[in-house]
Enzyme design. Structure first.
Site, PDB file in Angstrom:
ATOM      1  CB  SER A  80      39.636  25.644  55.415  1.00 29.67           C
ATOM      2  OG  SER A  80      40.503  26.098  54.415  1.00 29.67           O
ATOM      3  CE1 TYR A 104      39.643  30.705  57.899  1.00 28.95           C
ATOM      4  CE2 TYR A 104      41.125  29.822  56.220  1.00 28.95           C
ATOM      5  CZ  TYR A 104      39.884  29.856  56.823  1.00 28.95           C
ATOM      6  OH  TYR A 104      38.888  29.049  56.369  1.00 28.95           O
ATOM      7  CE  LYS A 110      37.845  27.813  59.745  1.00 29.41           C
ATOM      8  NZ  LYS A 110      36.545  27.727  60.435  1.00 29.41           N
TER       9      LYS A 110
HETATM   10  C1  WQD Z   1      41.466  31.150  43.233  1.00 24.35           C
HETATM   11  C2  WQD Z   1      42.428  31.226  42.061  1.00 24.35           C
HETATM   12  C3  WQD Z   1      44.125  32.897  42.272  1.00 24.35           C
HETATM   13  C4  WQD Z   1      41.531  36.388  42.064  1.00 24.35           C
HETATM   14  C5  WQD Z   1      41.053  31.084  49.289  1.00 24.35           C
HETATM   15  C6  WQD Z   1      41.686  30.789  50.605  1.00 24.35           C
HETATM   16  C7  WQD Z   1      41.389  29.382  51.008  1.00 24.35           C
HETATM   17  C8  WQD Z   1      39.907  29.106  50.982  1.00 24.35           C
HETATM   18  C9  WQD Z   1      39.250  29.585  49.740  1.00 24.35           C
HETATM   19  C10 WQD Z   1      38.994  29.297  53.215  1.00 24.35           C
HETATM   20  C11 WQD Z   1      43.875  31.414  42.481  1.00 24.35           C
HETATM   21  C12 WQD Z   1      43.219  33.199  41.107  1.00 24.35           C
HETATM   22  C13 WQD Z   1      41.980  35.086  42.084  1.00 24.35           C
HETATM   23  C14 WQD Z   1      41.893  37.223  40.952  1.00 24.35           C
HETATM   24  C15 WQD Z   1      43.091  35.376  39.980  1.00 24.35           C
HETATM   25  N1  WQD Z   1      39.229  29.746  52.047  1.00 24.35           N
HETATM   26  N2  WQD Z   1      42.758  34.586  41.072  1.00 24.35           N
HETATM   27  N3  WQD Z   1      42.655  36.683  39.957  1.00 24.35           N
HETATM   28  O1  WQD Z   1      43.271  31.550  47.137  1.00 24.35           O
HETATM   29  O2  WQD Z   1      42.384  29.367  46.170  1.00 24.35           O
HETATM   30  O3  WQD Z   1      41.546  30.179  48.330  1.00 24.35           O
HETATM   31  O4  WQD Z   1      39.653  30.906  49.421  1.00 24.35           O
HETATM   32  O5  WQD Z   1      39.255  28.348  53.789  1.00 24.35           O
HETATM   33  O6  WQD Z   1      41.928  29.161  52.255  1.00 24.35           O
HETATM   34  O7  WQD Z   1      43.078  30.963  50.471  1.00 24.35           O
HETATM   35  O8  WQD Z   1      40.859  31.364  46.311  1.00 24.35           O
HETATM   36  O9  WQD Z   1      39.355  32.651  44.889  1.00 24.35           O
HETATM   37  O10 WQD Z   1      41.301  33.846  45.976  1.00 24.35           O
HETATM   38  O11 WQD Z   1      41.734  32.244  44.124  1.00 24.35           O
HETATM   39  O12 WQD Z   1      43.798  34.948  39.070  1.00 24.35           O
HETATM   40  O13 WQD Z   1      41.557  38.406  40.882  1.00 24.35           O
HETATM   41  O14 WQD Z   1      42.094  32.384  41.285  1.00 24.35           O
HETATM   42  O15 WQD Z   1      45.463  33.187  41.969  1.00 24.35           O
HETATM   43  O16 WQD Z   1      44.664  30.677  41.596  1.00 24.35           O
HETATM   44  P1  WQD Z   1      42.147  30.617  46.947  1.00 24.35           P
HETATM   45  P2  WQD Z   1      40.763  32.608  45.351  1.00 24.35           P
END
Ligand code: WQD
Length: 343
Positions: A130, A155, A159
């Site tokens: 990841s 988590y 990894k």
């Molecule tokens: C994306 C963007 C939020 C929800 C996570 C894990 C990462 C990886 C992938 C595994 C961010 C914004 C989100 C909402 C929003 N997984 N957002 N409103 O946090 O980049 O990554 O998943 O390895 O390790 O941390 O993904 O989809 O949660 O967020 O504004 O209701 O969307 O702030 O900028 P993230 P996400």
């Protein structure tokens, strides 16, 4: 379909990325078996795989932290040559409350699958890593040699540790060659809408939050911050379509089978190399679905990095892999999947 290539064990085959990878493996002539204890999935995904490919995939409902049970899969399938190891807990948030559970599950299952790769002479191993291994890095775009920062969650640490275990293991006698794939933000669904992400309930990742809002499973959604130092103030991520990501695994197997690997544990970023902001993602959805989303701007979410996106040059040139879909395709397929599963 070409004649059958090697037999591949897909751990976590009922999960989101695992099930889409089964489809791409089958489409490319591989024979597949799945091992999934259904702790965070159901065999519905395999029904979707069957509808798309016509192939019924056998799933071993096995807890891979149990070595004897893991061995039994290989005793029944001594001809497994490739292993794609997806099975793991993956929630950043949960891991903070259950660190030991995350270490127990993610590390022990990896060790057991590697023991079996060695014992049963399965020479090709692909590991789901990841972009979270990079921690909160300022280096953009992220290249594979970008140094790890402190892991932001247990988590992410599983990894980082998993990668180190694989590298040490590869250094032993090199009988098992590995490819480590560092995924950016996987999203989207299969073109047929027979397969997609069974998001957590309630969903927390951006794309399922968007589609759930649009279909009315939730009234509205929040953009977590619009005052970051980015082009529109919202966070930037590298969204990779799940079928492009799936194909990176198939390409990695070919890469190993053809002996193209530079080391016994090569590492690749899997992103498209383009940053997309949250507001741009919402806009892409509204355009593709021809639907206004009910969203408001809210506070920043704790733990979010401002921007992260890959430099995918290495994977594109060495793995001969090319991401073919952009954020519009992600939204279109995710929306079709949401409508299909809600209907
Ligand atoms: C994306 C963007 C939020 C929800 C996570 C894990 C990462 C990886 C992938 C595994 C961010 C914004 C989100 C909402 C929003 N997984 N957002 N409103 O946090 O980049 O990554 O998943 O390895 O390790 O941390 O993904 O989809 O949660 O967020 O504004 O209701 O969307 O702030 O900028 P993230 P996400």
């Amino acid at each position: 379909m070409s004649e059958s290539k090697m037999k591949v064990l897909v751990t976590g085959g009922c999960g989101y990325i695992g099930s889409h990878t089964l489809v791409d493996l089958i489409d490319n002539g591989y024979e597949v078996v799945s091992a999934d204890n259904l702790s965070n999935s159901t065999e519905d995904a395999l029904a979707g795989v069957e509808k798309i490919t016509g192939v019924k995939v056998k799933n071993y409902r096995v807890d891979l932290t149990d070595l004897a049970a893991t061995r039994a899969i290989f005793q029944e399938n001594p001809d497994i040559e490739g292993i794609i190891h997806f099975a793991a807990y993956k929630s950043v948030g949960d891991s903070v409350f259950n660190p030991l559970g995350y270490f127990h599950n993610n590390i022990n299952s990896l060790l057991n699958v590697l023991y079996c790769a060695e014992e049963y002479n399965a020479p090709h191993f692909i590991f789901s890593s990841s972009c979270s291994v990079y921690g909160n890095t300022d280096a953009l775009p992220v290249v594979e040699s970008t140094p790890f920062q402190e892991a932001e969650s247990p988590y992410a640490r599983t990894k980082q540790m998993g990668e180190q275990i694989i590298r040490d293991f590869a250094g032993k006698d090199g009988k098992v060659s590995s490819v480590i794939l560092r995924y950016f933000n996987p999203a989207g669904a299969h073109e047929t809408a027979q397969l997609g992400e069974a998001a957590s309930n309630p969903a927390t990742n951006l794309v399922p939050v968007i589609t759930e809002t649009a279909i009315g499973k939730r009234e509205s959604m929040t953009v977590f911050g619009d005052n970051y130092n980015t082009r529109d103030g919202s966070c930037v991520r590298d969204y990779i379509h799940v079928m492009d990501l799936a194909n990176a695994h198939v390409k990695s197997l070919e890469y190993l089978a053809e002996g193209k690997n530079a080391t016994k544990a090569d590492i690749f970023n899997v992103g498209i190399g383009e940053g997309v902001t949250v507001l741009e993602a919402i806009n892409a959805f509204e355009k593709t679905a021809d639907k206004k989303l009910n969203y408001q701007i809210g506070d920043r979410r704790a733990g979010d990095v401002v921007a992260v996106y890959a430099d995918p040059n290495n994977s594109m040139t060495k793995l001969d892999w090319e991401p073919k879909r952009n954020i519009d395709e992600i939204m279109r397929t995710a929306w079709n999947w949401e409508k299909a599963r809600t209907a």
